[in-house]
Scaffold this active site. Structure first.
Site, PDB file in Angstrom:
ATOM      1  N   ASP A  13       0.807  -1.229   0.000  1.00  0.00           N
ATOM      2  CA  ASP A  13       0.000   0.000   0.000  1.00  0.00           C
ATOM      3  C   ASP A  13       0.837   1.274   0.000  1.00  0.00           C
ATOM      4  O   ASP A  13       0.416   2.313   0.520  1.00  0.00           O
ATOM      5  CB  ASP A  13      -0.962   0.018   1.218  1.00  0.00           C
ATOM      6  N   LYS A  16       1.808   2.131  -5.153  1.00  0.00           N
ATOM      7  CA  LYS A  16       2.340   1.586  -6.417  1.00  0.00           C
ATOM      8  C   LYS A  16       1.407   1.894  -7.595  1.00  0.00           C
ATOM      9  O   LYS A  16       1.851   2.298  -8.670  1.00  0.00           O
ATOM     10  CB  LYS A  16       2.527   0.052  -6.295  1.00  0.00           C
ATOM     11  N   GLY A  40      -4.597  -4.206  -3.742  1.00  0.00           N
ATOM     12  CA  GLY A  40      -5.569  -3.167  -4.077  1.00  0.00           C
ATOM     13  C   GLY A  40      -4.763  -1.941  -4.461  1.00  0.00           C
ATOM     14  O   GLY A  40      -4.114  -1.344  -3.612  1.00  0.00           O
ATOM     15  N   HIS A  41      -4.737  -1.627  -5.750  1.00  0.00           N
ATOM     16  CA  HIS A  41      -3.920  -0.512  -6.244  1.00  0.00           C
ATOM     17  C   HIS A  41      -4.853   0.631  -6.652  1.00  0.00           C
ATOM     18  O   HIS A  41      -5.654   0.480  -7.575  1.00  0.00           O
ATOM     19  CB  HIS A  41      -3.050  -0.980  -7.415  1.00  0.00           C
ATOM     20  N   GLN A 224       1.959  -6.032  -3.207  1.00  0.00           N
ATOM     21  CA  GLN A 224       2.404  -6.137  -1.812  1.00  0.00           C
ATOM     22  C   GLN A 224       3.695  -5.327  -1.614  1.00  0.00           C
ATOM     23  O   GLN A 224       3.912  -4.368  -2.310  1.00  0.00           O
ATOM     24  CB  GLN A 224       2.589  -7.604  -1.383  1.00  0.00           C
TER      25      GLN A 224
HETATM   26  P1  GDP Z   1      -0.761   0.357  -3.547  1.00  0.00           P
HETATM   27  O1  GDP Z   1      -1.354  -0.917  -3.086  1.00  0.00           O
HETATM   28  O2  GDP Z   1       0.724   0.417  -3.321  1.00  0.00           O
HETATM   29  O3  GDP Z   1      -1.114   0.710  -4.965  1.00  0.00           O
HETATM   30  O4  GDP Z   1      -1.379   1.495  -2.620  1.00  0.00           O
HETATM   31  P2  GDP Z   1      -2.936   1.632  -2.191  1.00  0.00           P
HETATM   32  O5  GDP Z   1      -3.715   2.129  -3.349  1.00  0.00           O
HETATM   33  O6  GDP Z   1      -3.410   0.404  -1.528  1.00  0.00           O
HETATM   34  O7  GDP Z   1      -2.819   2.686  -1.032  1.00  0.00           O
HETATM   35  C1  GDP Z   1      -2.312   3.954  -1.241  1.00  0.00           C
HETATM   36  C2  GDP Z   1      -3.392   4.962  -0.823  1.00  0.00           C
HETATM   37  O8  GDP Z   1      -2.828   6.234  -0.691  1.00  0.00           O
HETATM   38  C3  GDP Z   1      -4.480   5.102  -1.862  1.00  0.00           C
HETATM   39  O9  GDP Z   1      -5.682   5.437  -1.228  1.00  0.00           O
HETATM   40  C4  GDP Z   1      -3.981   6.285  -2.710  1.00  0.00           C
HETATM   41  O10 GDP Z   1      -5.035   6.967  -3.360  1.00  0.00           O
HETATM   42  C5  GDP Z   1      -3.347   7.132  -1.667  1.00  0.00           C
HETATM   43  N1  GDP Z   1      -2.191   7.931  -2.081  1.00  0.00           N
HETATM   44  C6  GDP Z   1      -1.203   7.603  -2.960  1.00  0.00           C
HETATM   45  N2  GDP Z   1      -0.253   8.560  -2.972  1.00  0.00           N
HETATM   46  C7  GDP Z   1      -0.639   9.504  -2.079  1.00  0.00           C
HETATM   47  C8  GDP Z   1      -0.059  10.724  -1.617  1.00  0.00           C
HETATM   48  O11 GDP Z   1       1.012  11.143  -2.013  1.00  0.00           O
HETATM   49  N3  GDP Z   1      -0.775  11.410  -0.671  1.00  0.00           N
HETATM   50  C9  GDP Z   1      -1.961  10.988  -0.177  1.00  0.00           C
HETATM   51  N4  GDP Z   1      -2.566  11.734   0.727  1.00  0.00           N
HETATM   52  N5  GDP Z   1      -2.527   9.843  -0.591  1.00  0.00           N
HETATM   53  C10 GDP Z   1      -1.869   9.100  -1.525  1.00  0.00           C
HETATM   54  P1  IMO Z   2      -0.904  -4.166  -2.240  1.00  0.00           P
HETATM   55  O1  IMO Z   2      -0.457  -4.710  -3.579  1.00  0.00           O
HETATM   56  C1  IMO Z   2      -0.979  -4.557   2.082  1.00  0.00           C
HETATM   57  C2  IMO Z   2      -1.064  -8.618   3.704  1.00  0.00           C
HETATM   58  C3  IMO Z   2      -2.316  -9.061   4.418  1.00  0.00           C
HETATM   59  C4  IMO Z   2      -1.725 -10.042   5.406  1.00  0.00           C
HETATM   60  C5  IMO Z   2      -0.609 -10.705   4.593  1.00  0.00           C
HETATM   61  C6  IMO Z   2      -1.021 -12.016   3.953  1.00  0.00           C
HETATM   62  O2  IMO Z   2      -2.205  -3.446  -2.303  1.00  0.00           O
HETATM   63  O3  IMO Z   2       0.187  -3.374  -1.608  1.00  0.00           O
HETATM   64  P2  IMO Z   2      -2.585 -12.740   1.938  1.00  0.00           P
HETATM   65  O4  IMO Z   2      -3.980 -12.311   1.569  1.00  0.00           O
HETATM   66  O5  IMO Z   2      -1.561 -12.443   0.914  1.00  0.00           O
HETATM   67  O6  IMO Z   2      -2.533 -14.150   2.425  1.00  0.00           O
HETATM   68  O7  IMO Z   2      -2.228 -11.853   3.246  1.00  0.00           O
HETATM   69  O8  IMO Z   2      -0.269  -9.778   3.589  1.00  0.00           O
HETATM   70  N1  IMO Z   2      -1.291  -8.120   2.323  1.00  0.00           N
HETATM   71  C7  IMO Z   2      -1.217  -6.826   1.983  1.00  0.00           C
HETATM   72  N2  IMO Z   2      -1.020  -5.727   2.743  1.00  0.00           N
HETATM   73  N3  IMO Z   2      -1.077  -4.454   0.736  1.00  0.00           N
HETATM   74  C8  IMO Z   2      -1.251  -5.537  -0.042  1.00  0.00           C
HETATM   75  O9  IMO Z   2      -1.206  -5.475  -1.382  1.00  0.00           O
HETATM   76  C9  IMO Z   2      -1.361  -6.802   0.583  1.00  0.00           C
HETATM   77  N4  IMO Z   2      -1.549  -8.063   0.145  1.00  0.00           N
HETATM   78  C10 IMO Z   2      -1.486  -8.854   1.209  1.00  0.00           C
HETATM   79  O10 IMO Z   2      -2.959  -7.988   5.047  1.00  0.00           O
HETATM   80  O11 IMO Z   2      -1.115  -9.339   6.457  1.00  0.00           O
HETATM   81 MG    MG Z   3      -2.890  -1.597  -1.809  1.00  0.00          MG
END
Ligand code: GDP
Ligand code: IMO
Ligand code: MG
Length: 428
Positions: A13, A16, A40-41, A224
């Site tokens: 998270d 990416k 979840g991207h 991840q």
């Molecule tokens: P990913 O899994 O690495 O793609 O990241 P996620 O989408 O799960 O989580 C990143 C969260 O932070 C999302 O809700 C984005 O919309 C948000 N986000 C990304 N970059 C920034 C930033 O620079 N500032 C803020 N406030 N939110 C951001």
């Molecule tokens: P993105 O790509 C954050 C965490 C879960 C749990 C562990 C194992 O959005 O960054 P799993 O479902 O793989 O068996 O869970 O890994 N986890 C993540 N945490 N971002 C993710 O993906 C994750 N995918 C799995 O919360 O701790």
């Molecule tokens: Mg994510």
């Protein structure tokens, strides 16, 4: 032509999805190399917010090919729901999305096994997203898995039944009531498989080799983060795939010497969702502030993310394992509001001070040692160049660069595509 890789350096998270979307216009192909719908991207642009789980984050750019590599695991139901959501945005899925025949399928019984395994672990549960990831990768390495290419075979249903029978045998060892859930999940799964048959299924390693020979540019998208890697993460509280750079080779069929840049993404602080050690975790109002201001709730499960200060030893470790060439710092805007911020620069471990990650980072064994530096209070969400940034943020960037020894190339100051500052000319 070479391949660039973009991956998360913390516990996932990091942002990416946002950055892949920003960089996509510089590439011809975006290729996911591991993980599955546990990811979840999030992408935000033109007033919309979109969360992708299996589909690469270049999908909203017309003309770009988006490949789901052999290292990915696909749940047909979640995947088809994602595809349906894309149609609203007029994405030509048949053309823009390519799926490796060697990617493995998540069966309904994999999801049930995931839930049964977690329930049996009780307080030691991993905190899995319950998408069936662990059981699917277990079947892959156990040589029992079903692959996307199998859906094109005449005996697909028999193969499915045979694997399901194995799973039911395993489930009989758990006290887990699943029959009703399975009866509910199965029809939708087969319907989704039918839809998948109509998509573009390819021999993806061959496709990539040809594309590279033709001069095409590829960005490999990780899911991840490095601290969730099956080998190098905080085992057993990890996911079941190789989230680190090596995973892009096995997950796409590209050789290590094909890799040029490795973009390592990190938040200006740290978050973790699910169980497991987190040395710099905050349980006070600072942690609550980061969680609220950063909207730190999982994009896949909605669970609150645990928050803490930046952890330099962990970041250094991830940079070394991945061979990161360029750092990307996210969510600097969320860090606005502190008089001072803390950075963990070493750990106290068995009455010694160490700067590396030991075998176990369990909180009973290690205690973070912090340096405290000035914070900033300005609203950064409208910032579009570094010169106008508060001095304390400039100092923070320089401080991290100095500690890690790798340049920070991009700074993110908000979730939107436009809230991105290129700090050095990347010439991609
Ligand atoms: P990913 O899994 O690495 O793609 O990241 P996620 O989408 O799960 O989580 C990143 C969260 O932070 C999302 O809700 C984005 O919309 C948000 N986000 C990304 N970059 C920034 C930033 O620079 N500032 C803020 N406030 N939110 C951001
Ligand atoms: P993105 O790509 C954050 C965490 C879960 C749990 C562990 C194992 O959005 O960054 P799993 O479902 O793989 O068996 O869970 O890994 N986890 C993540 N945490 N971002 C993710 O993906 C994750 N995918 C799995 O919360 O701790
Ligand atoms: Mg994510």
């Amino acid at each position: 032509m070479k391949v660039d890789v973009l991956l998360g350096l913390q516990w996932g998270d990091e942002g990416k999805g946002k950055i892949v979307d920003v960089l996509t216009r510089k590439y011809d192909i975006i290729a996911r190399f591991q993980g599955g719908p546990n990811a979840g991207h999030t992408l935000e642009f033109d007033g919309i917010k979109h969360v992708l789980h299996t589909i690469p984050s270049g999908i909203f750019h017309p003309g770009t090919k988006n490949l789901i590599g052999n290292g990915v695991v696909i749940d047909p139901v979640i995947f088809c729901k994602e595809i349906a959501d894309l149609k609203v945005h007029n994405v030509n899925v048949k053309e823009a999305l390519l799926i490796s025949r060697k990617a493995h399928l998540i069966l309904p019984t994999h999801r049930i096994l995931d839930a049964a395994s977690e329930a049996a672990k009780g307080k030691n549960k991993i905190g899995s997203t319950l998408k069936g990831i662990g059981p699917t990768y277990m079947d892959k390495t156990g040589r029992n898995g079903l692959r996307v290419g199998d859906i094109e075979l005449e005996d697909f249903k028999e193969r499915y039944e045979s694997l399901k029978a194995k799973h039911e045998q395993l489930l009989s060892h758990y006290e887990f009531d699943y029959k009703e859930q399975l009866a509910e999940l199965e029809p939708a799964w087969f319907e989704a498989v039918e839809i998948m048959r109509e998509l573009t299924l390819i021999d993806s390693e061959h496709y990539l080799h040809t594309a590279l020979a033709d001069g095409k540019k590829v960005l490999a998208e990780g899911a991840q983060g490095s601290l969730l890697d099956i080998d190098f993460g905080s085992y057993p509280f990890v996911t079941s795939s190789t989230t680190t750079c090596a995973g892009s080779c096995t997950g796409l069929g590209i050789a290590p010497n094909r890799i040029e840049r490795v973009f390592g993404i990190f938040k200006a602080y740290c978050t973790r969702v699910g169980s497991g050690p987190f040395p710099t975790e905050l349980f006070d109002e600072d942690g609550a502030y980061l969680q609220e201001k950063g909207h730190e709730f999982g994009a896949t499960t909605g669970r609150p993310r645990r928050c803490g200060w930046l952890d330099i030893p962990a970041l250094k470790y991830a940079v070394s394992i991945n061979g990161v060439t360029n750092l990307i710092m996210m969510k600097a805007d969320v860090m606005s509001g502190f008089d001072t911020i803390k950075v963990c620069t070493k750990y106290r471990y068995k009455s010694e001070e160490i700067e590396h990650l030991p075998y176990s980072i369990d909180e009973s064994l290690i205690e973070p040692v912090y340096e405290e530096i000035p914070g900033w209070k300005d609203d950064l969400t409208g910032l579009d160049n570094l010169e106008d940034a508060p001095q304390a943020l400039k100092d923070y960037l320089a401080y991290v660069e100095e500690k890690i020894g790798v340049p920070i190339s991009i700074l993110s100051v908000g979730p939107n595509r436009t809230q991105t500052i290129e700090l050095e000319k990347l010439s991609l």
